[in-house]
Write a protein that holds these residues in place. Structure first.
Motif, PDB file in Angstrom:
ATOM      1  N   VAL A 154      -2.100  -9.405  -5.240  1.00 58.07           N
ATOM      2  CA  VAL A 154      -1.527  -8.063  -5.141  1.00 58.07           C
ATOM      3  C   VAL A 154      -1.803  -7.565  -3.729  1.00 58.07           C
ATOM      4  CG1 VAL A 154      -1.711  -7.508  -7.592  1.00 58.07           C
ATOM      5  CG2 VAL A 154      -3.645  -7.028  -6.092  1.00 58.07           C
ATOM      6  N   SER A 155      -0.881  -6.799  -3.195  1.00 56.95           N
ATOM      7  CA  SER A 155      -1.071  -6.287  -1.842  1.00 56.95           C
ATOM      8  C   SER A 155      -0.170  -5.087  -1.607  1.00 56.95           C
ATOM      9  CB  SER A 155      -0.795  -7.369  -0.787  1.00 56.95           C
ATOM     10  OG  SER A 155       0.435  -8.006  -1.020  1.00 56.95           O
ATOM     11  N   ASP A 156      -0.631  -4.215  -0.712  1.00 62.34           N
ATOM     12  CA  ASP A 156       0.238  -3.134  -0.263  1.00 62.34           C
ATOM     13  C   ASP A 156       1.107  -3.666   0.870  1.00 62.34           C
ATOM     14  OD1 ASP A 156      -1.716  -3.232   1.761  1.00 62.34           O
ATOM     15  OD2 ASP A 156      -2.726  -1.441   1.044  1.00 62.34           O
ATOM     16  N   TRP A 157       2.223  -2.985   1.101  1.00 58.92           N
ATOM     17  CA  TRP A 157       3.175  -3.474   2.101  1.00 58.92           C
ATOM     18  C   TRP A 157       3.699  -2.315   2.930  1.00 58.92           C
ATOM     19  CZ3 TRP A 157       3.581  -7.853   4.253  1.00 58.92           C
ATOM     20  CH2 TRP A 157       4.695  -8.179   5.026  1.00 58.92           C
ATOM     21  N   TYR A 158       3.678  -2.516   4.258  1.00 60.71           N
ATOM     22  CA  TYR A 158       4.138  -1.510   5.212  1.00 60.71           C
ATOM     23  C   TYR A 158       5.430  -1.980   5.871  1.00 60.71           C
ATOM     24  CZ  TYR A 158      -0.513   0.657   4.920  1.00 60.71           C
ATOM     25  OH  TYR A 158      -1.659   1.275   4.487  1.00 60.71           O
ATOM     26  N   HIS A 159       6.285  -1.034   6.204  1.00 62.31           N
ATOM     27  CA  HIS A 159       7.525  -1.365   6.902  1.00 62.31           C
ATOM     28  C   HIS A 159       7.358  -1.364   8.413  1.00 62.31           C
ATOM     29  CE1 HIS A 159      10.133  -0.110   3.182  1.00 62.31           C
ATOM     30  NE2 HIS A 159       9.457  -1.232   3.018  1.00 62.31           N
ATOM     31  N   PHE A 213      -5.413  -1.680   2.430  1.00 61.35           N
ATOM     32  CA  PHE A 213      -5.802  -0.314   2.099  1.00 61.35           C
ATOM     33  C   PHE A 213      -6.025  -0.119   0.592  1.00 61.35           C
ATOM     34  CE2 PHE A 213      -4.268   4.410   2.653  1.00 61.35           C
ATOM     35  CZ  PHE A 213      -5.529   4.856   2.302  1.00 61.35           C
ATOM     36  N   SER A 214      -5.103  -0.567  -0.217  1.00 58.65           N
ATOM     37  CA  SER A 214      -4.993  -0.101  -1.600  1.00 58.65           C
ATOM     38  C   SER A 214      -5.860  -0.865  -2.594  1.00 58.65           C
ATOM     39  CB  SER A 214      -3.542  -0.199  -2.058  1.00 58.65           C
ATOM     40  OG  SER A 214      -2.686   0.522  -1.194  1.00 58.65           O
ATOM     41  N   LEU A 245      -9.210  -4.047  -8.717  1.00 60.76           N
ATOM     42  CA  LEU A 245      -9.550  -4.870  -7.566  1.00 60.76           C
ATOM     43  C   LEU A 245      -9.383  -4.016  -6.322  1.00 60.76           C
ATOM     44  CD1 LEU A 245      -7.674  -8.270  -8.159  1.00 60.76           C
ATOM     45  CD2 LEU A 245     -10.132  -7.928  -8.194  1.00 60.76           C
ATOM     46  N   THR A 246     -10.461  -3.831  -5.563  1.00 54.33           N
ATOM     47  CA  THR A 246     -10.317  -3.167  -4.276  1.00 54.33           C
ATOM     48  C   THR A 246      -9.794  -4.183  -3.266  1.00 54.33           C
ATOM     49  OG1 THR A 246     -12.488  -3.744  -3.387  1.00 54.33           O
ATOM     50  CG2 THR A 246     -12.372  -1.840  -4.840  1.00 54.33           C
ATOM     51  N   ASP A 270      -1.171  -1.276 -10.743  1.00 51.66           N
ATOM     52  CA  ASP A 270      -0.984   0.126 -10.348  1.00 51.66           C
ATOM     53  C   ASP A 270      -1.859   0.457  -9.145  1.00 51.66           C
ATOM     54  OD1 ASP A 270       0.663   0.309 -12.536  1.00 51.66           O
ATOM     55  OD2 ASP A 270      -0.808   1.292 -13.817  1.00 51.66           O
ATOM     56  N   MET A 271      -1.247   0.999  -8.118  1.00 51.58           N
ATOM     57  CA  MET A 271      -1.995   1.387  -6.929  1.00 51.58           C
ATOM     58  C   MET A 271      -2.823   2.638  -7.204  1.00 51.58           C
ATOM     59  SD  MET A 271       1.206   0.885  -4.285  1.00 51.58           S
ATOM     60  CE  MET A 271       0.338   0.645  -2.741  1.00 51.58           C
ATOM     61  N   ALA A 272      -4.031   2.678  -6.630  1.00 51.93           N
ATOM     62  CA  ALA A 272      -4.899   3.854  -6.771  1.00 51.93           C
ATOM     63  C   ALA A 272      -4.420   4.930  -5.806  1.00 51.93           C
ATOM     64  CB  ALA A 272      -6.348   3.477  -6.498  1.00 51.93           C
ATOM     65  N   THR A 273      -3.606   5.833  -6.303  1.00 52.47           N
ATOM     66  CA  THR A 273      -2.967   6.824  -5.439  1.00 52.47           C
ATOM     67  C   THR A 273      -3.931   7.890  -4.939  1.00 52.47           C
ATOM     68  OG1 THR A 273      -2.274   8.062  -7.398  1.00 52.47           O
ATOM     69  CG2 THR A 273      -0.712   6.466  -6.503  1.00 52.47           C
ATOM     70  N   ASP A 274      -5.118   7.997  -5.551  1.00 54.62           N
ATOM     71  CA  ASP A 274      -6.070   9.000  -5.072  1.00 54.62           C
ATOM     72  C   ASP A 274      -6.631   8.625  -3.698  1.00 54.62           C
ATOM     73  OD1 ASP A 274      -7.541   6.838  -5.973  1.00 54.62           O
ATOM     74  OD2 ASP A 274      -9.047   8.043  -7.025  1.00 54.62           O
ATOM     75  N   MET A 275      -6.335   7.417  -3.230  1.00 52.71           N
ATOM     76  CA  MET A 275      -6.772   7.019  -1.893  1.00 52.71           C
ATOM     77  C   MET A 275      -5.829   7.519  -0.809  1.00 52.71           C
ATOM     78  SD  MET A 275      -7.934   3.081  -2.698  1.00 52.71           S
ATOM     79  CE  MET A 275      -8.715   2.829  -1.110  1.00 52.71           C
ATOM     80  N   PHE A 276      -4.638   7.964  -1.189  1.00 52.62           N
ATOM     81  CA  PHE A 276      -3.628   8.363  -0.209  1.00 52.62           C
ATOM     82  C   PHE A 276      -3.724   9.852   0.088  1.00 52.62           C
ATOM     83  CE2 PHE A 276      -0.867   4.936  -2.437  1.00 52.62           C
ATOM     84  CZ  PHE A 276      -1.627   3.932  -1.855  1.00 52.62           C
ATOM     85  N   ASP A 277      -3.689  10.219   1.364  1.00 54.90           N
ATOM     86  CA  ASP A 277      -3.705  11.631   1.739  1.00 54.90           C
ATOM     87  C   ASP A 277      -2.432  12.342   1.294  1.00 54.90           C
ATOM     88  OD1 ASP A 277      -6.094  11.008   2.914  1.00 54.90           O
ATOM     89  OD2 ASP A 277      -5.679  12.067   4.778  1.00 54.90           O
ATOM     90  N   VAL A 278      -1.326  11.614   1.325  1.00 57.44           N
ATOM     91  CA  VAL A 278      -0.057  12.156   0.834  1.00 57.44           C
ATOM     92  C   VAL A 278       0.557  11.104  -0.076  1.00 57.44           C
ATOM     93  CG1 VAL A 278       0.368  13.608   2.842  1.00 57.44           C
ATOM     94  CG2 VAL A 278       1.223  11.254   2.826  1.00 57.44           C
ATOM     95  N   MET A 279       1.378  11.565  -1.021  1.00 57.26           N
ATOM     96  CA  MET A 279       2.058  10.657  -1.931  1.00 57.26           C
ATOM     97  C   MET A 279       3.548  10.749  -1.659  1.00 57.26           C
ATOM     98  SD  MET A 279       1.764   8.432  -4.231  1.00 57.26           S
ATOM     99  CE  MET A 279       2.926   7.567  -5.266  1.00 57.26           C
TER     100      MET A 279
END
Length: 586
Positions: A154-159, A213-214, A245-246, A270-279
């Motif tokens: 699993v991984s987060d992905w940036y554009h 990050f996620s 999993l962190t 499911d991504m831990a959205t509480d880590m994001f400053d904005v959603m």
């Protein structure tokens, strides 16, 4: 890429040690893994994603790396102890100089561990551009039996490219330190991943979080996950419905398939959205992948996904081999937080000082400075170096002063998770710590907001070992320390290969000397001076304040003087003084 001589002596049930060789040309490739945006990624041999590396315990892994990028790179085999080969560990500035463009470097080391690991770039957030993949170390005889295994990343992905995101993050125009939020989450580097289960079979799922990050919460509708391994360390079989999993953590689970094909099921990540400053409105944080028992129908079981409500607690896991935990020989107290520093950037830091990469890799300094290698000062004023004696049992208490959760990884070791508590660590006798008598060990741990953890490990691996937050934005901002283990023993056991001197020279960097590339304790020019903004008056500030007060008094005196020099104003001043019962001015 070629894979050589991976031989199995089936008849006697043992594996013959092999030399497993991969030729990696690190190149740019275009890819669109989330089906939303095509971008340039970092791949290998003009392909992406990277194919998994498979080796057996006892093998020698060789990766011949050629850097075809227009920027430097490096490779870190995450979780490898690298006993007697710390120069193969990969973090730039700690155990090597970066591999410059159009240059070669070979990583070669013995496989002495087994379990689920991964390999990734350890340079400037680069693995978030794609330079990461699974590294699976197979045991000769696995403790737990299963029919088949599957890798699930699993991984987060940036554009955006990581260097663009990093420039935005580490900027005076980002005083709050808000991290770039990913555009997607992906499973096995794709939005289109599917799995197939055969009824009655037991599967080992090697779950690996390759995010920058996620944190992800993982579950499978209608199925139990039996945990058997965390970060390469075997556990007593423990059944859970979901787990987290962190970034950088791995967990192996056994899942037994249903005996019928009436329904298909979803795997949830499911991504831990509480880590994001904005959603962001366009971010879908709840990623799924179908598990098909029967591809001829689309009948799926009801969702049982609870995501961030998961009760999973890795502190409650029990190691397969009971832990024996002595008292510490050395205790280290680390606090961490984020603050704006003297360069105007919001940085992460241990004990109120951010890590700055030295000019000479710390390992080069350790092996080349003789007796001075035992002096922590030689490693630089902001390498955040902590000296540790050979075979001492080290206790590290880490207090999180930040409002967010953070995953921390220790190179070259696993650590026992011996204690935790709310607030700040106040010492072993404070009475507020929850202690664990048979603690689990691993190499990456999540430290929740405004809590502390107590870790212990044996300093049995001479070398310099990075301890850092595995949110890559935070590592690059300075949330890291270097554990200097037994320099005298390291000098007796190993010599730095010439290739790791040459790679520094090829990149225009000093290869020897102290943190400044100089001899002795002359550290002039070593990276330093990025510190907390002084909370109070400096000598210059006090002088400025005194000058302001003096100017104000002179100004007020001038006003009074000119007022009293006017006869009419003087008469009014006398009359006012008499009405108020004061002495009239002369």
């Amino acid at each position: 890429m070629r894979l050589l001589a991976c031989l199995l002596a089936v008849g006697v049930g043992v594996t013959q040690a092999a030399r497993v060789v991969y030729d990696w040309n690190i190149t740019y490739v275009n890819a669109n893994p989330d089906n939303l945006f095509e971008r340039r990624v970092v791949g290998v041999n003009n392909a992406w994603p990277l194919p998994p590396i498979h080796v057996n315990i006892g093998d020698t892994l060789v990766i011949n790396a050629h850097n075809s990028l227009d920027v430097p790179t490096s490779l870190h085999s995450h979780g490898m102890f690298q006993n007697n080969t710390p120069y193969m560990d990969g973090p730039v500035g700690v155990t090597q100089c970066a591999i410059p463009p159009n240059y070669n470097l070979t990583y070669e080391f013995n496989i002495t561990q087994h379990g689920s690991y991964w390999i990734h770039s350890h340079y400037m957030g680069q693995y978030m551009d794609g330079l990461r993949g699974p590294l699976i170390l197979h045991n000769v005889n696995e403790t737990y039996k299963y029919d088949e295994e599957m890798i699930v990343t699993v991984s987060d992905w940036y554009h955006k490219q990581s260097n663009d995101n990093l420039n935005t993050f580490m900027s005076v125009y980002n005083p709050t330190g808000a991290e770039p939020v990913p555009q997607s989450g992906i499973i096995n580097d794709s939005a289109n991943t599917t799995f197939t289960f055969i009824p009655g079979k037991t599967y080992r799922l090697r779950l690996i979080n390759m995010s920058g990050f996620s944190t992800f919460y993982i579950s499978i509708d209608g199925h139990t996950l039996d945990i058997i391994e965390v970060d390469g360390v075997e556990t007593q079989r423990t059944s859970v419905d979901s787990l987290y999993l962190t970034a950088a953590q791995r967990i192996s689970v056994l899942v037994t398939a249903k005996n019928n094909t009436d329904l298909n099921y979803y795997m949830h990540a499911d991504m831990a959205t509480d880590m994001f400053d904005v959603m962001p409105d366009d971010l879908n944080p709840n990623i799924t992948a179908p598990i098909y028992y029967n591809t001829n129908h689309q009948n799926f079981a009801p969702s049982q996904d609870i995501g961030m409500a998961s009760p999973f607690d890795d502190f409650l896991l029990v190691p397969l081999v009971n832990a024996s935990i002595p008292g510490p020989d050395q205790s280290l107290n680390l606090t961490f937080n984020f603050e704006v520093t003297t360069d105007g950037i919001n940085r992460g830091m241990f004990n109120e000082l951010p890590y700055l990469q030295p000019k000479v890799p710390t390992l080069n300094t350790m092996l080349g400075m003789g007796n001075l290698s035992n002096n922590v000062d030689v490693y630089g004023p902001q390498s955040m170096a902590f000296m540790m004696k050979h075979l001492d049992f080290i206790e590290v208490a880490v207090s999180n002063f930040d409002a967010g959760n953070h995953p921390f990884h220790l190179h070259g070791h696993t650590f026992y998770m011996v204690g935790r508590g709310n607030g700040t660590w106040l010492g072993a006798n404070a009475g507020t710590t929850e202690w664990f008598s048979n603690p689990m060990s691993r190499d990456t741990i999540l430290i929740p907001s405004e809590t502390y953890v107590v870790l212990r490990f044996r300093a049995d691996n001479p070398g310099p070992w990075f301890f850092h937050c595995h949110i890559d934005w935070h590592l690059e901002s300075g949330l890291a320390a270097t554990f200097i283990v037994a320099p005298d023993v390291a000098q007796q056991r190993m010599t730095l290969p010439q290739a790791f001197l040459d790679v520094c020279t090829a990149g225009g960097n000093p290869a020897t000397g102290n943190a400044a590339g100089k001899e002795g304790l002359d550290l002039s020019g070593a990276p330093s001076g990025v510190t907390l903004i002084y909370d109070g008056f400096t000598a210059k500030g006090k002088g400025a304040m005194a000058a302001c007060i003096l100017c104000a008094l002179i100004g007020m005196g001038s006003i009074v003087f000119y007022a009293l020099s006017d006869p009419e104003k003087k008469a009014r001043a006398i009359a006012d003084a008499k009405r108020q019962g004061a002495t009239p001015p002369s």
